[in-house]
Design an enzyme around this catalytic site. Structure first.
Site, short mmCIF file in Angstrom:
data_model
loop_
_atom_site.label_atom_id
_atom_site.label_comp_id
_atom_site.label_asym_id
_atom_site.label_seq_id
_atom_site.Cartn_x
_atom_site.Cartn_y
_atom_site.Cartn_z
N ASN A 10 -7.80 2.68 -4.06
CA ASN A 10 -8.93 2.23 -4.77
C ASN A 10 -9.70 1.33 -3.84
O ASN A 10 -9.62 0.39 -3.47
CB ASN A 10 -8.76 1.75 -5.85
N LYS A 12 -12.62 0.38 -3.98
CA LYS A 12 -13.66 -0.52 -4.85
C LYS A 12 -15.00 -0.43 -4.08
O LYS A 12 -15.35 0.61 -3.48
CB LYS A 12 -13.03 -1.77 -4.75
N HIS A 98 -10.35 0.38 -15.45
CA HIS A 98 -10.10 -0.85 -14.27
C HIS A 98 -10.40 -2.02 -14.84
O HIS A 98 -11.38 -2.13 -15.54
CB HIS A 98 -10.57 -0.32 -12.67
N GLU A 100 -11.63 -4.58 -13.51
CA GLU A 100 -13.17 -4.74 -13.12
C GLU A 100 -13.79 -4.32 -13.78
O GLU A 100 -15.16 -4.87 -14.12
CB GLU A 100 -13.20 -4.72 -11.61
N GLU A 168 -1.82 -2.95 -14.15
CA GLU A 168 -2.50 -3.83 -13.08
C GLU A 168 -2.63 -5.08 -13.77
O GLU A 168 -3.51 -5.28 -14.52
CB GLU A 168 -3.52 -3.16 -12.47
N GLY A 174 -6.01 -8.51 -5.98
CA GLY A 174 -6.66 -8.96 -5.08
C GLY A 174 -6.40 -10.56 -4.61
O GLY A 174 -7.16 -11.49 -4.06
N SER A 212 -1.98 -6.25 -5.65
CA SER A 212 -1.28 -6.94 -4.23
C SER A 212 -0.20 -6.02 -3.57
O SER A 212 1.01 -6.48 -2.93
CB SER A 212 -1.06 -8.28 -4.31
#
Ligand code: 13P
Length: 251
Positions: A10, A12, A98, A100, A168, A174, A212
Site C-alpha cells: 500500500n 498510500k 483502511h 486512514e 491492522e 507507521g 510496521s
C-alpha cells in the site's frame, strides 16, 4: 487446502510518476516465483499512477490494486473512483476500509461494506481492513471491536475467493511498533472464528497482518497459523525491503 499467501504493498499518498514506474519495474523484475508457487503479490499505488504502474507490471507475476473505491458504479461523486473503473484499467484488487479512510474520511462499517460490495460486483478482490485503536486495546475492547467491524464491514455475499481481511492495529501503522506475535495470533484467531461463524467458507478467507511489517519481523509474523500474508505500507516503497517480505511469505 492451504491458503495461498498474499503480500500487498500500500503505497498510500507517496510517489511521483517516474519513481512509481521505477519501483514497480524493480519489484516486478525481482519477483520471479517458481512454477506452481501460489503466493500472490499486489501493488496499490495512488489512483493517478495506476495506469503507469499497470504498464510497468505487464507480463509479470505482480498484480495491480486500488487503495479505495466508491460504493456506486458511476455518477456525480467528484474526486472518487469506482470499482468498475479500477477493474476496467487492470486492477485485480482494491483495499477498502483502511483505518486512514475510516478515521480521516469518517468511513463507517456500513460505508466500508458498501464499497466492498461494489468491489465484488466489479469482479475485484476486496481487501477489507479492520483494527483497533490504542485506546480500544487499552480498554480491553480489541475482540469486540474486531467482531463489530467484521460483522459490519464484510458483505454477506463475501467468499474466500473474492475477499481478504487485513488486520491492522491502528497503533502499529507507521509507528514502528509492530504487534507481538501473541497479539497477532490472538486477533487473527478471533477473526477466523468470526468469519467461520458468518460465512460457509470462512475458514478459507486469507487474513493479512499490517502495521510496521519489515523484512526483519516478516518471517515470524508470516509463520503464525492464521496469518496468510501482509499489508505493507512504508516497506513497500523500497523494492529490496518489499521483495524480502515477499520472500519471507514464500518461506
Ligand atoms: P506501515 O507498514 O507503514 O506501518 O503501514 C501499514 C499500513 O497501513 C498498510 O496499509
Amino acid at each position: 487446502m492451504t491458503r495461498p499467501s498474499l503480500i500487498a504493498g500500500n503505497w498510500k499518498m507517496n510517489g511521483m510518476l517516474a519513481d512509481a514506474r521505477a519501483l514497480a519495474k524493480a519489484i516486478a523484475g525481482g519477483h520471479r516465483p517458481a512454477a506452481g508457487n501460489r503466493s500472490d503479490v499486489v501493488l496499490c499505488p495512488p489512483a493517478p499512477l495506476l495506469l503507469a504502474v499497470g504498464e510497468a507490471l505487464a507480463g509479470s507475476a505482480v498484480a495491480l490494486g486500488g487503495q479505495d473505491c466508491h460504493a456506486k458504479p458511476s455518477g456525480a461523486f467528484t474526486g472518487d473512483v469506482s470499482a468498475r473503473l479500477l477493474a476496467d484499467i487492470g486492477c485485480r484488487y482494491v483495499i477498502v476500509g483502511h483505518s486512514e479512510r475510516r478515521t480521516l474520511h469518517g468511513e463507517s462499517d456500513a460505508t466500508v461494506r458498501a464499497k466492498a460490495e461494489a468491489a465484488l460486483a466489479a469482479g475485484l478482490i476486496a481487501i477489507i481492513c479492520v483494527g483497533e485503536t490504542l485506546a480500544e486495546r487499552e480498554a480491553g475492547a480489541t475482540a469486540s471491536v474486531l467482531e463489530r467491524q467484521i460483522d459490519g464491514s464484510v458483505p454477506a455475499a463475501a467468499a474466500a475467493a473474492t475477499t481478504v481481511v487485513a488486520y491492522e492495529p491502528v497503533w502499529a501503522i507507521g509507528t514502528g511498533k509492530v504487534a507481538t506475535t501473541a497479539q497477532v495470533a490472538e486477533a487473527h484467531g478471533g477473526l477466523r472464528r468470526r468469519l467461520a461463524r458468518n460465512h460457509a467458507d470462512g475458514g478459507e478467507f486469507r487474513l493479512l497482518y499490517g502495521g510496521s511489517v519489515k523484512p526483519d519481523n516478516a518471517g515470524e509474523l508470516l509463520a503464525l497459523p492464521d496469518v496468510d500474508g501482509a499489508l505493507v505500507g512504508g516497506a513497500s516503497l523500497d523494492a529490496g525491503q518489499f521483495l524480502a517480505i515477499v520472500a519471507a511469505a514464500r518461506g
